[in-house]
Design an enzyme around this catalytic site. Structure first.
Site, PDB file in Angstrom:
ATOM      1  N   SER A 110       0.584  -9.049   1.292  1.00  0.00           N
ATOM      2  CA  SER A 110      -0.869  -9.118   1.366  1.00  0.00           C
ATOM      3  C   SER A 110      -1.271  -9.015   2.825  1.00  0.00           C
ATOM      4  CB  SER A 110      -1.375 -10.452   0.785  1.00  0.00           C
ATOM      5  OG  SER A 110      -2.751 -10.634   1.102  1.00  0.00           O
ATOM      6  N   GLN A 157      -0.840  -4.150  -8.997  1.00  0.00           N
ATOM      7  CA  GLN A 157      -0.897  -5.161 -10.052  1.00  0.00           C
ATOM      8  C   GLN A 157      -1.034  -6.574  -9.498  1.00  0.00           C
ATOM      9  OE1 GLN A 157       2.600  -4.547 -12.492  1.00  0.00           O
ATOM     10  NE2 GLN A 157       1.572  -3.027 -13.779  1.00  0.00           N
ATOM     11  N   HIS A 193       0.830  -1.200   0.000  1.00  0.00           N
ATOM     12  CA  HIS A 193       0.000   0.000   0.000  1.00  0.00           C
ATOM     13  C   HIS A 193       0.869   1.257   0.000  1.00  0.00           C
ATOM     14  CE1 HIS A 193      -2.718  -2.961   2.131  1.00  0.00           C
ATOM     15  NE2 HIS A 193      -3.508  -2.532   1.161  1.00  0.00           N
ATOM     16  N   GLN A 223     -17.868  -7.165  -1.060  1.00  0.00           N
ATOM     17  CA  GLN A 223     -16.968  -7.991  -1.868  1.00  0.00           C
ATOM     18  C   GLN A 223     -16.578  -9.277  -1.154  1.00  0.00           C
ATOM     19  OE1 GLN A 223     -13.998  -4.697  -1.924  1.00  0.00           O
ATOM     20  NE2 GLN A 223     -12.481  -6.327  -1.700  1.00  0.00           N
TER      21      GLN A 223
END
Length: 275
Positions: free
Chosen positions: A184, A147, A35, A59
């Site tokens: 992540s 990406q 981030h 989501q």
């Protein structure tokens, strides 16, 4: 609603904001160095840098980790302050979702229900719903996405193109941890032994990159065989080469190698963007 305005000495109080570029980085918080790279580019390339922090419920499927998704709002705001962000927008669900009978937006049929969309059929509907809301609220000049979530990035680009939104979508390269695992927020769920197994993923990515760039091997069948040798008996959800419209590539050129491996209960995404 939690909302923080961060001071930026480069913006004069008399400036006409309509003449300024607004950069936007949407996040679900639990900010890490991946981030950070998005936010740093945002700050560097725009007059006003906005970051949203919102764990978007639409989501997540009923079987996913909405309730346990890491939330570190105060730490996230401090990181944004240190980088030079001007505005942190951290709404509650009640702010963004105000009606049970909401208008929704469907992902493109050919791109939204394969790969991640196959394993998470409602995922991209929720992603596009919240991203479009945020775009409408913030009216950015540019928006920054990683990406690593390649399918998400491509679908958001498609939404912006088809809905004629005056926003430049900028995809930023994957940022990796000390052991090359793609960063992540869900990596915290991996045990030490699971993380060791997961290292086969970046090893595969770097091996394919070498074969393509150093040896100019573009045959997809050969490259997939090489990948399978490293991944061994790991639980692979999908692994293949795709064009930017997510049709199958016939040659490893101007395409993306997408790989998702399931380690325990955690799904780990990685990819290689190929020129």
């Amino acid at each position: 609603m939690s909302h923080a305005k961060l001071h930026n000495e480069n913006i004069d109080s008399n400036t006409h904001f309509t003449s300024l570029d607004i950069g936007f980085t949407p996040t679900m918080g639990a900010l890490h160095n991946g981030h950070k790279s998005l936010i740093e580019s945002n700050v560097a390339q725009n007059h006003i840098a906005v970051v949203s922090i919102f764990v978007n419920p639409t989501q997540f499927s009923p079987t996913e980790d909405l309730s346990t998704y890491p939330r570190t709002l105060e730490r996230d705001i401090e990181m944004c302050r240190e980088i030079g962000v001007d505005i942190v927008f951290a709404p509650t669900s009640e702010i963004l979702y105000t009606d049970d009978d909401e208008i929704t937006i469907e992902p493109p049929k050919k791109m939204g229900y394969i790969l991640e969309g196959y394993y998470r059929p409602t995922h991209f509907r929720g992603v596009l719903q919240v991203v479009l809301k945020l775009f409408n609220l913030i009216s950015p000049t540019r928006a920054y996405f990683g990406q690593k979530d390649a399918q998400q990035l491509l679908i958001i680009k498609k939404m912006v193109q088809h809905l004629c939104l005056p926003i430049e979508i900028i995809g930023m390269p994957i940022v990796r941890d000390y052991d090359n695992l793609a960063l992540s927020s869900r990596n915290v769920y991996l045990s030490e032994s699971e993380r060791q197994l997961a290292l086969a993923i970046p090893k595969t990515i770097f091996h394919l990159q070498d074969l393509i760039t150093q040896q100019n091997i573009r045959d997809i069948a050969i490259l997939k065989q090489e990948a399978e040798k490293i991944l061994g008996n790991l639980n692979i959800d999908y692994m293949d080469f795709y064009n930017h419209d997510l049709t199958f590539a016939t040659k490893a050129q101007n395409c993306i190698f997408l790989l998702v491996v399931r380690i325990g209960k955690i799904r780990l995404l990685d990819n290689l963007w190929i020129e």
